[in-house]
Write an enzyme that holds these catalytic residues in place. Structure first.
Site, PDB file in Angstrom:
ATOM      1  CB  CYS A 127      -3.435   0.245  -2.076  1.00 52.32           C
ATOM      2  SG  CYS A 127      -3.460   1.837  -2.961  1.00 52.32           S
TER       3      CYS A 127
ATOM      4  CE1 TYR B 189       2.212   5.483  -4.006  1.00 56.08           C
ATOM      5  CE2 TYR B 189       1.016   3.180  -4.615  1.00 56.08           C
ATOM      6  CZ  TYR B 189       2.053   4.102  -4.223  1.00 56.08           C
ATOM      7  OH  TYR B 189       3.155   3.381  -4.349  1.00 56.08           O
TER       8      TYR B 189
ATOM      9  CB  CYS C 266      -9.942   4.020   0.526  1.00 56.16           C
ATOM     10  SG  CYS C 266      -8.232   4.736   1.220  1.00 56.16           S
ATOM     11  CB  THR C 267      -7.078  -0.567   2.204  1.00 59.67           C
ATOM     12  OG1 THR C 267      -5.957   0.249   1.602  1.00 59.67           O
ATOM     13  CG2 THR C 267      -7.501  -1.457   1.000  1.00 59.67           C
ATOM     14  CG  HIS C 268      -5.438   4.556   4.550  1.00 60.44           C
ATOM     15  ND1 HIS C 268      -4.892   4.114   3.388  1.00 60.44           N
ATOM     16  CD2 HIS C 268      -4.591   5.305   5.193  1.00 60.44           C
ATOM     17  CE1 HIS C 268      -3.524   4.311   3.347  1.00 60.44           C
ATOM     18  NE2 HIS C 268      -3.609   5.031   4.516  1.00 60.44           N
TER      19      HIS C 268
ATOM     20  CB  THR D  89      -5.496   4.588  -5.112  1.00 55.93           C
ATOM     21  OG1 THR D  89      -6.358   5.204  -3.958  1.00 55.93           O
ATOM     22  CG2 THR D  89      -5.214   5.873  -5.790  1.00 55.93           C
TER      23      THR D  89
ATOM     24  CG  ASP E 120      -2.072   0.986   1.151  1.00 51.39           C
ATOM     25  OD1 ASP E 120      -2.486   1.654   0.076  1.00 51.39           O
ATOM     26  OD2 ASP E 120      -2.599   1.469   2.203  1.00 51.39           O
TER      27      ASP E 120
HETATM   28  N1  DGL Z   1      -5.009   2.831   1.005  1.00 50.27           N
HETATM   29  C1  DGL Z   1      -5.173   3.330  -0.281  1.00 50.27           C
HETATM   30  C2  DGL Z   1      -6.483   2.981  -1.113  1.00 50.27           C
HETATM   31  O1  DGL Z   1      -7.047   1.766  -0.723  1.00 50.27           O
HETATM   32  C3  DGL Z   1      -4.599   4.839  -0.903  1.00 50.27           C
HETATM   33  C4  DGL Z   1      -4.560   5.706   0.155  1.00 50.27           C
HETATM   34  C5  DGL Z   1      -3.632   7.035  -0.643  1.00 50.27           C
HETATM   35  O2  DGL Z   1      -2.611   6.755  -0.500  1.00 50.27           O
HETATM   36  O3  DGL Z   1      -4.437   7.909  -1.193  1.00 50.27           O
HETATM   37  O4  DGL Z   1      -6.873   3.659  -2.107  1.00 50.27           O
END
Ligand code: DGL
Length: 271
Positions: A73, A41, A185-187, A75, A9
């Site tokens: 991730c 990202y 988004c995995t966050h 993105t 990620d």
């Molecule tokens: N964790 C990420 C996702 O699933 C990206 C977060 C980022 O870097 O903008 O999209």
């Protein structure tokens, strides 16, 4: 036998996927690579993300033994998955917004997609919507603010919870409101409780469970191929959960202790 699974990620978000994968698969030794030099990202041009993801995964898997790669991730997966698959021979699992399950869950036919600004505008995402939710109303919010908040929360830094309600404002006050929200988004699963507090009636859907099942399937079915790779391999074998970041300036004690909480005793540099 333990399999080395690399979770990739831009930041800590992919740990939500890693955690669920470990919960469902007892035979994984997790390796975690995150590109904090280029974080977030979600605001980077597509070509930058593609170049970094392909290069990092290619170099990492040439140096260190990996049985399976999970691009944890949305993105990165929605833009670079195809190129990564072309550049390495190891099986690759991508994480993309859970539009399909959400379209089965929604009752009022209105789905919220909460993702990064890049994921929101991707053709891959549009294709998912057209294929699985063309008869639904999709309301999109693209945000990097929540990504930053999730990072702060994970390393124990204070954050302003008001920002979460502010970002989600149009879904709490608008005339048309989603009953189901995709955490694209995995966050965002790291902020599940906070998001649920702002949207108490809404069903939150992420890809963690589906990815964990996909990992199990691939590890079971690619077993022979993986064993062959191990035998012929000249790569280093890492047997403990180990994390790697790309920005040495951000490798501080808060980050190290954040990773410890997720079971990673070692955080190294991979540049
Ligand atoms: N964790 C990420 C996702 O699933 C990206 C977060 C980022 O870097 O903008 O999209």
């Amino acid at each position: 036998m333990n399999y080395s699974v690399l979770f990739f990620d831009s930041g800590i978000g992919g740990l939500s996927v890693c955690q669920e994968a470990m919960r469902q698969n007892g035979n994984i030794n997790p390796l975690y690579l995150f590109d904090n030099l280029c974080f977030p990202y979600g605001i980077q041009p597509d070509d930058v993300v593609i170049r970094r993801v392909v290069d990092l995964i290619q170099r990492f898997t040439s140096a260190i033994h990996v049985d399976l790669v999970v691009i944890a991730c949305n993105t990165a997966s929605t833009v670079a998955l195809e190129q990564v698959r072309k550049s390495v021979t190891i099986p690759i699992v991508g994480v993309v917004p859970a539009i399909k399950p959400a379209s089965k869950i929604t009752r009022n036919g209105v789905i919220g997609l909460l993702a990064t600004p890049a994921t929101i505008r991707r053709k891959y995402t549009m294709d998912l919507i057209n294929a699985f939710a063309h008869d639904k109303t999709i309301l999109k919010i693209g945000t990097s603010e929540l990504v930053e908040i999730a990072e702060r929360k994970m390393i124990g830094l204070p954050y302003d919870a008001e920002i979460i309600s502010h970002v989600l404002n149009e879904w709490t006050c608008g005339d048309v409101r989603p009953d189901t929200v995709v955490l694209g988004c995995t966050h965002f699963p790291h902020l599940r409780d906070e998001i649920q507090k702002v949207l108490p009636e809404v069903v939150l859907v992420d890809s963690g469970d589906a990815i964990a099942r996909r990992i199990r399937y691939l590890l079971e079915n690619e077993k022979e191929k993986n064993c062959e790779n191990t035998e012929n391999s000249v790569t280093e074998v890492i047997t403990e959960p180990t994390a790697y970041c790309t920005d040495i300036r951000k490798l501080n004690s808060e980050l190290i202790s954040g990773f410890r909480k997720f079971g990673f005793s070692d955080l190294r540099i991979f540049a």
